[in-house]
Design an enzyme around this catalytic site. Structure first.
Site, PDB file in Angstrom:
ATOM      1  N   ASN A  49       0.812  -1.222   0.000  1.00 12.89           N
ATOM      2  CA  ASN A  49       0.000   0.000   0.000  1.00 12.89           C
ATOM      3  C   ASN A  49       0.844   1.270   0.000  1.00 12.89           C
ATOM      4  O   ASN A  49       0.309   2.365  -0.171  1.00 12.89           O
ATOM      5  CB  ASN A  49      -0.982  -0.024   1.174  1.00 12.89           C
ATOM      6  CG  ASN A  49      -2.080  -1.050   0.933  1.00 12.89           C
ATOM      7  OD1 ASN A  49      -2.241  -1.545  -0.179  1.00 12.89           O
ATOM      8  ND2 ASN A  49      -2.831  -1.378   1.980  1.00 12.89           N
ATOM      9  N   CYS A  96     -16.762  -4.100  -4.754  1.00 17.49           N
ATOM     10  CA  CYS A  96     -15.693  -4.635  -3.921  1.00 17.49           C
ATOM     11  C   CYS A  96     -16.314  -5.422  -2.777  1.00 17.49           C
ATOM     12  O   CYS A  96     -17.292  -4.968  -2.176  1.00 17.49           O
ATOM     13  CB  CYS A  96     -14.855  -3.487  -3.373  1.00 17.49           C
ATOM     14  SG  CYS A  96     -13.569  -4.045  -2.267  1.00 17.49           S
ATOM     15  N   ARG A 113     -16.948   1.325  -0.491  1.00 14.77           N
ATOM     16  CA  ARG A 113     -15.759   2.016  -0.970  1.00 14.77           C
ATOM     17  C   ARG A 113     -16.040   3.124  -1.997  1.00 14.77           C
ATOM     18  O   ARG A 113     -15.557   3.076  -3.141  1.00 14.77           O
ATOM     19  CB  ARG A 113     -14.735   1.009  -1.495  1.00 14.77           C
ATOM     20  CG  ARG A 113     -14.418  -0.035  -0.449  1.00 14.77           C
ATOM     21  CD  ARG A 113     -13.280  -0.926  -0.816  1.00 14.77           C
ATOM     22  NE  ARG A 113     -11.985  -0.291  -0.663  1.00 14.77           N
ATOM     23  CZ  ARG A 113     -10.840  -0.906  -0.912  1.00 14.77           C
ATOM     24  NH1 ARG A 113     -10.823  -2.141  -1.329  1.00 14.77           N
ATOM     25  NH2 ARG A 113      -9.701  -0.278  -0.728  1.00 14.77           N
ATOM     26  N   ASP A 146      -6.742  -3.821   8.087  1.00 13.65           N
ATOM     27  CA  ASP A 146      -6.091  -4.866   7.284  1.00 13.65           C
ATOM     28  C   ASP A 146      -5.488  -5.981   8.141  1.00 13.65           C
ATOM     29  O   ASP A 146      -4.956  -6.953   7.602  1.00 13.65           O
ATOM     30  CB  ASP A 146      -5.007  -4.250   6.375  1.00 13.65           C
ATOM     31  CG  ASP A 146      -5.617  -3.350   5.311  1.00 13.65           C
ATOM     32  OD1 ASP A 146      -6.817  -3.483   5.042  1.00 13.65           O
ATOM     33  OD2 ASP A 146      -4.890  -2.495   4.766  1.00 13.65           O
ATOM     34  N   ARG A 157      -2.057 -10.952  -4.509  1.00 14.04           N
ATOM     35  CA  ARG A 157      -2.091  -9.505  -4.750  1.00 14.04           C
ATOM     36  C   ARG A 157      -1.292  -8.753  -3.706  1.00 14.04           C
ATOM     37  O   ARG A 157      -0.806  -7.657  -3.971  1.00 14.04           O
ATOM     38  CB  ARG A 157      -3.533  -8.989  -4.682  1.00 14.04           C
ATOM     39  CG  ARG A 157      -4.445  -9.657  -5.666  1.00 14.04           C
ATOM     40  CD  ARG A 157      -5.812  -9.114  -5.535  1.00 14.04           C
ATOM     41  NE  ARG A 157      -5.803  -7.734  -5.996  1.00 14.04           N
ATOM     42  CZ  ARG A 157      -6.819  -7.119  -6.549  1.00 14.04           C
ATOM     43  NH1 ARG A 157      -7.948  -7.756  -6.703  1.00 14.04           N
ATOM     44  NH2 ARG A 157      -6.727  -5.880  -6.938  1.00 14.04           N
TER      45      ARG A 157
END
Ligand code: EPU
Length: 438
Positions: free
Chosen positions: A23, A116, A121, A308, A400
Site C-alpha cells: 500500500n 468490492c 468504498r 487490514d 495480490r
C-alpha cells in the site's frame, strides 16, 4: 487457478524478512507520473497488484523497468491522461492515478473502479478534494473525467463517515504538490504509507509541511524531479507473521521490520497473549507462556488498530479461551472470512459491525473460499492451527498482497502446498463470480 492445501498443527519457527509495503508502493508508482525524470523505487514487493500498476503506467506511456532485487525505474516522459476500465477494474488502487494525472496534465479520465467485497468504498472524498482545488469533476460513461485547467491551492477537508481516506489523501497530496498556491489538508489520513509517499515527494522537490497529525500544508511548486526512494516495510505482513507464530504455538522473528508502525497492533496482541521482543529492526513474536486471552479490539484509521489486520485477529479469536469481540469501524461489513472460519469449527456471530467469538474452538481442516486479500491470510492462519487438511480456493487474492507467502511459511516449517485447481477434490469446486478488492 491454483489452490492451497495446508496441513495444520505444526508450530512455525524461524526468521522471515518483511517485504516492502504494497500500500506504499502503489501510490509511489503513481507519484512517478508527476515528473518526466526517472524515479527509482526500491524494496518493491513482487506482487500481482504491483504488476497491474506497472501495466497501467505503461499503458499511459511511461517506461517501467524492473531492475532486479526489488528495484524499479519509472520514467514518465510523454504520458496520456486516460486509464481505461479494462485495466482499472483489476485494482481499485488505480484511482490514485487521478491526482498525478491532474497535476501533471491538467486533465484526467480514469474509469471508476467497480464493486468490492469488503464494502461500498465510495470515492466521494477524492472528488471533493479535486473540486476544492479548482477542478471540474464529472462522471461520464463510467469514467471520472476531471478538467483541471484552473488549479488553485485551497483548504481541503478529507474526513468522512469512517474517518479520513488513505488513497483520497494520497490523491489530494499528489495534486497539491504541483498546484499553484498553498493547500491546507485537514483531517488527512496519517497512515505510515502516506508518510512514505510524502518522503518520496519531498525527495522529488515537493514542499510539504506536516503541521501535526492530520494537518498538512503544501506549497505548490512548478515542477518536480526524479528521485530514488525506498519503500517502507509492510506492517500488515509483519503483523500477519506475528499472529502465525502465536496461533501455531511457535516463534517467528520478522527482520527488516519497523515496529513503530505497529503500536496499536502490538498493544492489542500483547493483551491477547502474544509476547514480543523488539531488537533494532527485528520483531520476535511467540505465544506467552500463560497462553491466549480473549480479544477485544476495534479497527480505526491510523494510529488505531488496522482494518487490514482484523481478519487475522479473528482467526486468533476463534481459539481464545473465552468470548472475544472484534469491531470493524473502517469497513463495517468486512467479515467475509467469518462464515469460512465457522466452516472450520469456529463459533462466531456477526452483530452489526462486530464479530462475537465464543472461543475454545477446536479448528478442523475444511474446504474454504478466500473472498479478499486479508480474508485469505486469515484462512491460512486458521488452517495452520487446524487439525487435518484445509483446502483454500481463490488464492489469487493472496498473491495480490503477500509476497511469496507460501514459500515464506514453508521456510518456517509450515506444510503448505500450492496446487493446480484440478488437484482440488471435485466436491469442493465452485463457480461463483469473483469481485475485485484491495
Ligand atoms: N471512504 C468514503 N469516501 C471516500 C473514500 C473512502 O466514504 O471517498 C470510506 C471507505 O468506504 C472506508 C473508509 O472511508 O469506509 C476508509 O477508506 P480509505 O479511502 O481510507 O481506503 P482506501 O484508501 O481505498 C486503503 C488500503 C486498504 C485499507 C484502507 C484502510 C490501499 C491500496 N488500500 O484503501 O487496503 O484497508 O486504506 O486502511 O492503500 C488491503 O490492503 O487489504 C486494503 C484493502
Amino acid at each position: 487457478m491454483e489452490v492451497f492445501r495446508i496441513r495444520g498443527g505444526i508450530p512455525l519457527r524461524g526468521e522471515v524478512r518483511a517485504s516492502g509495503s504494497k500500500n506504499a508502493t502503489l501510490p509511489a508508482f503513481a507519484a512517478a507520473l508527476l515528473t518526466s525524470e526517472p524515479c527509482v523505487i526500491e524494496n518493491v514487493p513482487n506482487l500481482s497488484d504491483v504488476r497491474f500498476m506497472a501495466e497501467i503506467l505503461r499503458h499511459l506511456g511511461a517506461e517501467v523497468e524492473e531492475l532486479g532485487s526489488g528495484s524499479w525505474r519509472i520514467t514518465a516522459g510523454e504520458i496520456s491522461s486516460k486509464a481505461p476500465y479494462e485495466l482499472v477494474r483489476k485494482m481499485r488502487a488505480s484511482v490514485c492515478l487521478l491526482g498525478p494525472l491532474i497535476a501533471r496534465l491538467g486533465k484526467a479520465r480514469v474509469a471508476l473502479p467497480g464493486g468490492c467485497v469488503i464494502g461500498q468504498r465510495p470515492i466521494d472524498l477524492h472528488l471533493k478534494a479535486f473540486s476544492s482545488l479548482g477542478c471540474e469533476v464529472k462522471v461520464k460513461e463510467g469514467d471520472i473525467v476531471v478538467d483541471a485547467k484552473r488549479l488553485k491551492g485551497s483548504a481541503v477537508f478529507l474526513g468522512g463517515r469512517h474517518g479520513s481516506t488513505v488513497t483520497g489523501t494520497a490523491n489530494a497530496i499528489m495534486t497539491a504538490v504541483l498546484t499553484p498556491g498553498i493547500t491546507k489538508l485537514e483531517s488527512a489520513a496519517c497512515e505510515p504509507e502516506i508518510a512514505d509517499l510524502c518522503r518520496m515527494l519531498l525527495a522529488m522537490g515537493a514542499r510539504i509541511e506536516n503541521t501535526g497529525g492530520h494537518h498538512l500544508t503544501i506549497y505548490g511548486v512548478q515542477s518536480l524531479g526524479g528521485c530514488r526512494h525506498r519503500i517502507i516495510a509492510d506492517r500488515i505482513e509483519i503483523g500477519t507473521y506475528c499472529i502465525a507464530a502465536a496461533i501455531t504455538g511457535g516463534d517467528i522473528t520478522v527482520t527488516e521490520a519497523d515496529s513503530s508502525h505497529l503500536g496499536a497492533f502490538l498493544d492489542k496482541m500483547k493483551d491477547a497473549g502474544i509476547t514480543f521482543e523488539e531488537h533494532q529492526d527485528q520483531i520476535k513474536a511467540s505465544l506467552a507462556s500463560s497462553g491466549l486471552n480473549p480479544i477485544e479490539l476495534t479497527t480505526l484509521p491510523y494510529p488505531g488498530y488496522p482494518t487490514d489486520l482484523q481478519a487475522q485477529a479473528c482467526a486468533l479469536a476463534c481459539l481464545a479461551p473465552g468470548p472475544s469481540i472484534v469491531t470493524e469501524r473502517v469497513y463495517p461489513n468486512r467479515f467475509m472470512h467469518v462464515p469460512e472460519l465457522s466452516r472450520m469449527g469456529a463459533e462466531v456471530a456477526i452483530e452489526g459491525s462486530s464479530a462475537i467469538f465464543k472461543g475454545h474452538a477446536r479448528l478442523s481442516g475444511a474446504p474454504v473460499m478466500a473472498s479478499d486479500l486479508r480474508a485469505s491470510a486469515a484462512l491460512i492462519l486458521a488452517a495452520l492451527a487446524a487439525k487435518g487438511d484445509t483446502w483454500i480456493q481463490r488464492i489469487y487474492h493472496l498473491d495480490r498482497g503477500y509476497e511469496t507467502f507460501d514459500e515464506k511459511l514453508r521456510s518456517l516449517g509450515a506444510e503448505i502446498e500450492r496446487l493446480p485447481a484440478e488437484a482440488l477434490p471435485k466436491d469442493f469446486q465452485s463457480n461463483s463470480p469473483k469481485l475485485a478488492s484491495n
